[in-house]
Motif scaffolding. Structure first.
Motif, mmCIF file in Angstrom:
data_model
loop_
_atom_site.group_PDB
_atom_site.id
_atom_site.type_symbol
_atom_site.label_atom_id
_atom_site.label_comp_id
_atom_site.label_asym_id
_atom_site.label_seq_id
_atom_site.Cartn_x
_atom_site.Cartn_y
_atom_site.Cartn_z
ATOM 1 N N VAL A 112 0.854 -1.239 0.080
ATOM 2 C CA VAL A 112 -0.029 0.003 0.025
ATOM 3 C C VAL A 112 0.971 1.262 0.066
ATOM 4 O O VAL A 112 1.624 1.202 0.699
ATOM 5 N N GLY A 113 0.490 2.185 -0.820
ATOM 6 C CA GLY A 113 1.268 3.312 -0.848
ATOM 7 C C GLY A 113 0.403 4.621 -0.448
ATOM 8 O O GLY A 113 -0.789 4.582 -0.093
ATOM 9 N N THR A 114 1.258 5.813 -0.340
ATOM 10 C CA THR A 114 0.634 7.111 -0.008
ATOM 11 C C THR A 114 1.004 8.093 -0.834
ATOM 12 O O THR A 114 2.365 8.068 -1.000
ATOM 13 N N PHE A 115 0.596 9.274 -1.334
ATOM 14 C CA PHE A 115 0.932 10.301 -1.825
ATOM 15 C C PHE A 115 1.205 11.269 -0.789
ATOM 16 O O PHE A 115 1.549 12.539 -1.313
ATOM 17 N N ALA A 116 1.590 10.956 0.716
ATOM 18 C CA ALA A 116 1.860 12.002 1.602
ATOM 19 C C ALA A 116 3.178 12.730 1.140
ATOM 20 O O ALA A 116 3.350 13.931 1.509
ATOM 21 N N GLY A 117 4.129 12.110 0.523
ATOM 22 C CA GLY A 117 5.371 12.885 0.301
ATOM 23 C C GLY A 117 5.050 13.789 -0.815
ATOM 24 O O GLY A 117 6.002 14.651 -1.038
ATOM 25 N N PHE A 118 4.065 13.871 -1.364
ATOM 26 C CA PHE A 118 3.858 14.815 -2.228
ATOM 27 C C PHE A 118 2.788 15.794 -1.953
ATOM 28 O O PHE A 118 2.278 16.678 -2.830
ATOM 29 N N GLY A 119 2.674 15.765 -0.694
ATOM 30 C CA GLY A 119 1.637 16.804 -0.019
ATOM 31 C C GLY A 119 0.046 16.395 0.622
ATOM 32 O O GLY A 119 -0.255 17.040 1.205
ATOM 33 N N VAL A 120 -0.114 15.378 0.055
ATOM 34 C CA VAL A 120 -1.330 14.823 0.623
ATOM 35 C C VAL A 120 -1.601 13.392 0.843
ATOM 36 O O VAL A 120 -1.036 12.535 0.072
ATOM 37 N N ASP A 121 -1.985 13.066 1.961
ATOM 38 C CA ASP A 121 -2.124 11.501 2.474
ATOM 39 C C ASP A 121 -3.113 10.700 1.924
ATOM 40 O O ASP A 121 -4.282 10.387 2.382
ATOM 41 N N VAL A 122 -3.224 10.664 0.438
ATOM 42 C CA VAL A 122 -3.916 9.806 -0.179
ATOM 43 C C VAL A 122 -3.460 8.430 -0.430
ATOM 44 O O VAL A 122 -2.501 8.401 -0.951
ATOM 45 N N LYS A 123 -4.098 7.458 0.535
ATOM 46 C CA LYS A 123 -3.656 6.043 0.322
ATOM 47 C C LYS A 123 -4.189 5.327 -0.829
ATOM 48 O O LYS A 123 -5.293 5.239 -1.133
ATOM 49 N N VAL A 124 -2.960 4.359 -1.305
ATOM 50 C CA VAL A 124 -3.527 3.646 -2.564
ATOM 51 C C VAL A 124 -3.018 2.298 -2.493
ATOM 52 O O VAL A 124 -1.790 2.143 -2.726
ATOM 53 N N PRO A 125 -3.827 1.513 -2.428
ATOM 54 C CA PRO A 125 -3.362 -0.231 -2.153
ATOM 55 C C PRO A 125 -3.086 -0.772 -3.821
ATOM 56 O O PRO A 125 -3.405 -0.472 -4.860
ATOM 57 N N LEU A 126 -2.343 -1.634 -4.056
ATOM 58 C CA LEU A 126 -1.898 -2.034 -5.019
ATOM 59 C C LEU A 126 -3.054 -2.986 -5.448
ATOM 60 O O LEU A 126 -3.283 -3.672 -6.724
ATOM 61 N N ASP A 127 -3.579 -3.643 -4.304
ATOM 62 C CA ASP A 127 -4.818 -4.540 -4.500
ATOM 63 C C ASP A 127 -6.201 -3.703 -4.195
ATOM 64 O O ASP A 127 -6.332 -3.449 -2.866
ATOM 65 N N THR A 128 -6.780 -3.422 -4.962
ATOM 66 C CA THR A 128 -7.937 -2.490 -4.797
ATOM 67 C C THR A 128 -9.004 -3.172 -3.922
ATOM 68 O O THR A 128 -9.972 -2.504 -3.434
ATOM 69 N N THR A 129 -9.053 -4.512 -3.730
ATOM 70 C CA THR A 129 -9.879 -5.038 -2.657
ATOM 71 C C THR A 129 -9.403 -5.115 -1.275
ATOM 72 O O THR A 129 -10.161 -5.625 -0.395
ATOM 73 N N ALA A 130 -8.100 -4.681 -0.961
ATOM 74 C CA ALA A 130 -7.562 -4.577 0.152
ATOM 75 C C ALA A 130 -7.753 -3.065 0.921
ATOM 76 O O ALA A 130 -7.939 -2.250 0.353
#
Length: 235
Positions: free
Chosen positions: A62-80
């Motif tokens: 699972v990743g996050t765009f927090a390093g780019f300014g907003v903590d939008v979490k994104v899993p590589l498995d969309t069902t997780a």
């Protein structure tokens, strides 16, 4: 099916802020391409380049765009569930996960990362290996190639202006539109590096995976902020 996407964080609406209007057409093209891939394959292999070099990232990440300014979490498995993110997940995989999430479909992504300076032969060989794996899989597997074009199209671009950027990305766009794997394989790594083209190595993995017999569609090609973004589908 193969989909080619760029990797600007501003694809994510929460990060686009003032650039939302300028990037809406690009974002729509990315969503359309991702939806087409999800419609034919619930398993994806996402290929991108990263300075940490060659490695595989499992779908559980699972990743996050927090390093780019907003903590939008994104899993590589969309069902997780999107929790316990890896703050260092590579940008191409963040974009792959975001794209999968926009489809509303169950998608599992395995990441395959290469070094930005990986040689053409290494990239083509990896592509051939991935194609053989996909052919042997019991079900359909989609290939997602992630990377930007030259970041040197204007004086204010990240790499500043380089007059070679226009011809370079014109050639890339033409190759993606015509599914010309040979043209992608022939891209010069040294020139691509000088132009800050992060997509060169992933595009050459694509060349190895699909050497012939494909139909290409170029859904979008632009350089709104001095960086070239290409969206394509090969079927």
């Amino acid at each position: 099916m193969v989909v080619v996407l760029p990797q600007p964080p501003l694809l994510v609406p929460e990060l686009a802020t003032g650039a939302a209007a300028e990037t809406e057409e690009l974002r729509a093209a990315c969503r359309s391409a991702a939806a087409r891939l999800a419609a034919v394959a619930p398993e994806w292999i996402a290929v991108g380049s990263d300075t940490e070099g060659r490695r595989t990232v499992r779908p559980e990440a699972v990743g996050t765009f927090a390093g780019f300014g907003v903590d939008v979490k994104v899993p590589l498995d969309t069902t997780a569930p999107a929790d316990a993110p890896d703050p260092d997940l590579a940008l191409p995989l963040l974009i792959a996960a975001w794209a999968a999430g926009t489809t509303g479909a169950p998608v599992r992504i395995r990441g395959e990362l290469v070094a930005p300076d990986a040689g053409p032969e290494e990239c083509v060989r990896l592509g051939a290996d991935l194609a053989a794996e996909c052919a042997a899989a019991p079900g359909p597997v989609g290939l997602l190639i992630v990377g930007d074009g030259a970041a040197t199209h204007t004086d204010k671009a990240p790499g500043h202006l380089d007059e070679r950027a226009g011809p370079f990305d014109d050639a890339v766009a033409k190759a993606l539109e015509s599914a010309d794997a040979a043209a992608l394989a022939a891209l010069d790594p040294a020139v691509a590096a000088e132009l800050w083209a992060a997509g060169r190595a992933p595009w050459q993995v694509l060349a190895g995976a699909c050497p012939q017999g494909r139909r290409g569609e170029l859904l979008h090609s632009s350089a709104p902020f001095g960086v070239a973004y290409h969206v394509a589908v090969w079927t």
